[in-house]
Design a protein around this motif. Structure first.
Motif, PDB file in Angstrom:
ATOM      1  N   GLY A  44       7.902  -2.062   2.088  1.00 41.21           N
ATOM      2  CA  GLY A  44       6.523  -1.632   1.908  1.00 41.21           C
ATOM      3  C   GLY A  44       5.653  -2.123   3.039  1.00 41.21           C
TER       4      GLY A  44
ATOM      5  N   LEU B  97       5.814   5.796   8.579  1.00 36.51           N
ATOM      6  CA  LEU B  97       5.016   5.670   7.364  1.00 36.51           C
ATOM      7  C   LEU B  97       3.654   5.069   7.678  1.00 36.51           C
ATOM      8  N   ALA B  98       3.641   4.163   8.663  1.00 37.81           N
ATOM      9  CA  ALA B  98       2.386   3.533   9.091  1.00 37.81           C
ATOM     10  C   ALA B  98       1.628   4.375  10.107  1.00 37.81           C
ATOM     11  N   ARG B  99       2.246   5.507  10.515  1.00 36.50           N
ATOM     12  CA  ARG B  99       1.667   6.395  11.518  1.00 36.50           C
ATOM     13  C   ARG B  99       1.435   5.657  12.837  1.00 36.50           C
TER      14      ARG B  99
ATOM     15  N   ALA C  71       0.828  -1.208   0.000  1.00 35.72           N
ATOM     16  CA  ALA C  71       0.000   0.000   0.000  1.00 35.72           C
ATOM     17  C   ALA C  71       0.865   1.261   0.000  1.00 35.72           C
ATOM     18  N   LYS C  72       1.963   1.224   0.737  1.00 34.80           N
ATOM     19  CA  LYS C  72       2.915   2.326   0.768  1.00 34.80           C
ATOM     20  C   LYS C  72       4.320   1.752   0.668  1.00 34.80           C
ATOM     21  N   LYS C  73       5.205   2.523   0.011  1.00 35.31           N
ATOM     22  CA  LYS C  73       6.560   2.040  -0.226  1.00 35.31           C
ATOM     23  C   LYS C  73       7.578   3.059   0.274  1.00 35.31           C
ATOM     24  N   LEU C  74       8.783   2.551   0.558  1.00 31.39           N
ATOM     25  CA  LEU C  74       9.878   3.401   1.024  1.00 31.39           C
ATOM     26  C   LEU C  74      11.176   2.893   0.412  1.00 31.39           C
TER      27      LEU C  74
ATOM     28  N   ASP D  69       1.370  -2.741   4.370  1.00 26.84           N
ATOM     29  CA  ASP D  69       0.013  -2.925   3.871  1.00 26.84           C
ATOM     30  C   ASP D  69      -0.894  -1.833   4.417  1.00 26.84           C
TER      31      ASP D  69
END
Length: 722
Positions: free
Chosen positions: A448, A538-540, A325-328, A450
């Motif tokens: 990354g 990133l996942a807060r 869902a999000k990448k770094l 989810d």
């Protein structure tokens, strides 16, 4: 109570005629060091671990080098606990050369890898217990009573039936003639009196009053001091030199070329230094003549852009990353680092017709003795090596192919001729330019998460030189092209990530590199703990809670993480410009959790406080554990804030502590250490404390300022430590 079978052939008793009880033996180790379970080496006489004089004083022989880590005291405590001697009458000396003093894993005399306590914990307790039983047996024979009717306590053997007692010194000669007991009984922990207590270091007083002798303190009649002018680029050779002005300096005795430079011999350091400064030389720059840090960084980045040799894989990481869902995508860089021990590298070599005598603060006695013997054309038994106290080591005094400064000293002694002791000394400038650095390292990490914030993929490509390739340790530590020291800290990463791909590029270079305090963990902890922090943000999610959730299968890491967070008051409201950063990392059998608090005002950075929780298994001396954590943290802060060795046109740009600074007292934070109670086997403490520090610091700076710094040192970004 632990019972261990001993072989009589594994024991040596010497010195009876002199009224001493001298005991030594080699024991097979198993369990965590199962690979070392080989036949014990032959035991040369008159080697010994314990010497009891007629007056009852006890001398314990240390087979590990004392470089400030406190091992003399730890080893003495292990023996004294079982021996039941009077601790106030114990002293420690360094072991001579001898197979009996070999490391229980490596089977050579070597100190390093935070293995001193790990390797000696059982060995030294068994030595003490066997000596105790032999003393009791001697007393029982004199009283003509069963040995079970006797006990040892505080340097005396008591007859339990009538309270009669005999001192250890009175029994030593008789005990030395007795057979070794077939079994020994180690004391259970609940009966320990000394182990686990805060004991002052045995070497402290002599270091305070100046009696302690380091190699640089050695003075011998007729001794000359040697300094070498070396090529600005490592590995270069002298083409021509003019020594007219140098030879005119009062006190200078000789100037001549050696393989890597020009040697100056004088009757003291300062005339040798003055003369060396007057030398004029032309150089053949050698294989590192064009070395340039900027070019090297570009080459590393090009390598990191593509996968290397895979050393750990789980699932399909590339596919998992595509579906995240999000990448770094993050790049972490650390530079070459010098060890910079307080005592510069030096040794004394006395080449004689029938052998060679050496005084050196070395971590690798067997290797260095072999080097000297080979260079001098001598048999091993013609080498006498006195291991002095070491003014710091951090790995630099454990060169796996032999100490380079000893190599130079032997060459100078041979060139000058027999009969004259030669003290070879490196200056701080020599030290910084002398190679054998911690490798420069680059890690590219992609990951990354989810939709719930959980990591689904972790791909890491490392780029850095091998420490082990080309050394005698290569066959054991390099497998399928992967140097174990390059990937330690990542290969066993405990975070629960379903898809992993970890790979490595190992570029070759003519510039030698070496283990540096915490070795591969010094860079792997930085990339791992910064990246997991970035994934948490990133996942807060809270960085501590995020880590704990991913460490469900690693209870010891969870334990130190929770304790460090508790100590720091994680989650409390902070003043403006302050931030807390966290990191947790296992190494050398120990587990470290750290929280760092910083304050940031523009480019002014102050490290306010460090909280460190350590689980190192069974603790020998809590004071020494705390000291090693504190020292490791400050050592790591020096590197993180300022430390880097850079090259231009082949030459090192840093010359001394003005351009390679260390943390000064006003910049040092308050450090609190909490030692977790544990029943696990002892772990190392000399190196683990500094491994997570740089990551916790970088994470704290981000928390305080919102700026993510991925390249060390922080001074490269313009930050000034205040």
């Amino acid at each position: 109570m632990t019972t261990t079978r001993l072989s009589r052939r594994a024991f040596l008793k010497t010195g009876a005629a002199g009224g001493l009880l001298c005991l030594s033996f080699a024991l097979q180790e198993s369990g965590r060091f199962a690979q070392a379970a080989e036949a014990a080496p032959a035991i040369p006489s008159p080697n010994a671990f314990i010497r009891i004089e007629r007056d009852g004083s006890v001398t314990i022989v240390s087979n590990k080098s004392e470089m400030g880590q406190g091992i003399y005291t730890s080893l003495a405590m292990l023996i004294a606990e079982e021996l039941e001697c009077d601790w106030n009458r114990v002293k420690v000396v360094s072991a001579p050369l001898g197979a009996i003093y070999g490391h229980t894993v490596f089977h050579i005399q070597l100190t390093g890898g935070s293995t001193s306590t790990i390797s000696s914990y059982d060995q030294y307790r068994k030595i003490g217990a066997a000596a105790r039983d032999m003393l009791i047996a001697a007393a029982a024979q004199r009283w003509r009573v069963p040995a079970t009717q006797c006990r040892a306590e505080n340097g005396l053997v008591f007859n339990n039936a009538n309270a009669a007692s005999l001192g250890f010194g009175e029994l030593s000669e008789a005990a030395a003639k007795l057979p070794v007991p077939d079994t020994i009984a180690l004391k259970p922990r609940h009966r320990w009196k000394l182990l686990g207590t805060r004991v002052h270091r045995l070497d402290g007083p002599e270091k305070l009053d100046g009696r302690a002798q380091f190699a640089i303190d050695v003075r011998l009649p007729g001794m000359l001091t040697a300094l070498i002018l070396r090529c600005p680029s490592y590995g270069g050779k002298p083409k021509h030199f003019n020594a007219d002005a140098a030879r005119a300096v009062p006190g200078v005795k000789a100037v001549f070329a050696v393989s890597n430079g020009v040697a100056v011999l004088a009757d003291g350091f300062w005339p040798a230094k003055k003369a060396r400064d007057l030398l004029q030389a032309e150089w053949e720059p050698g294989p590192n003549g064009g070395l340039d840090s900027t070019t090297l960084r570009d080459e590393y980045r090009a390598l990191a852009a593509r996968p290397g040799q895979v050393y750990r894989r789980a699932g399909d990481a590339e596919a998992a990353l595509k579906g995240a869902a999000k990448k770094l995508d993050a790049w972490y860089e650390v530079p070459y680092l010098a060890h910079s021990p307080m005592e510069p590298l030096n040794c004394v070599v006395w080449l004689k017709p029938d052998g060679i005598e050496i005084w050196s603060g070395t971590q690798s006695q067997t290797i260095d003795a072999g080097l000297a013997a080979g260079m001098a054309g001598l048999k091993p038994e013609q080498v006498t090596l006195h291991t002095t106290l070491l003014g710091g080591g951090f790995g630099r005094r454990a060169v796996p192919v032999g100490s380079d400064w000893l190599r130079e000293a032997v060459e100078v002694a041979k060139r000058h001729g027999q009969g004259v002791p030669i003290k070879l000394v490196w200056t701080r400038d020599d030290d910084l330019a002398g190679a054998y650095y911690r490798p420069m390292w680059l890690d590219r990490v992609r990951g990354g998460i989810d939709a719930r914030g959980k990591p689904v993929a972790w791909l890491q490509t490392g780029v850095g030189q091998s420490i082990i390739a080309g050394t005698p340790f290569e066959s054991a530590l390099v497998k399928d092209g992967i140097d174990a020291t390059s990937v330690e800290g990542t290969v066993g990463m405990a975070y629960a990530v379903p898809a992993l791909q970890l790979d490595l590029h190992t570029p070759k270079s003519a510039l030698p590199v070496l283990w540096w305090r915490s070795v591969g963990h010094s860079h792997s902890a930085f990339s791992k703990e910064c990246f997991i922090d970035e994934l948490a943000l990133l996942a807060r999610q809270d960085p501590v809670a995020y880590r704990l959730a991913l460490l469900s299968g690693a209870p010891r890491e969870q334990g130190v993480l929770r304790e460090a967070a508790r100590m720091a008051g994680w989650g409390r409201k902070l003043p403006k410009g302050h931030g807390l950063g966290v990191a947790v990392h296992p190494s050398f059998g120990s587990y470290i959790g750290q929280v760092v608090e910083v304050s940031v005002k523009g480019k002014q950075l102050k490290v306010e406080h460090v909280w460190c929780a350590v689980d190192c298994g069974v603790v020998i001396n809590p004071d020494q554990v705390a000291a090693q954590m504190q020292g490791g943290i400050v050592f790591a802060l020096s590197a993180a804030l300022f430390g880097e060795i850079t090259f231009k046109d082949g030459a090192v740009e840093q010359k001394n502590f003005d351009s390679y600074p260390l943390v000064r007292m006003f910049q040092a934070p308050k450090v609190d250490v909490s030692i977790l109670a544990s029943e696990e086997a002892p772990g190392g403490t000399g190196e683990p404390g500094g491994a997570p520090t740089a990551a916790a610091l970088a994470n704290a700076i981000h928390a305080a300022s919102g700026k993510r710094l991925r390249a060390l040192p922080l001074s490269r970004h313009g930050y000034v430590a205040v």
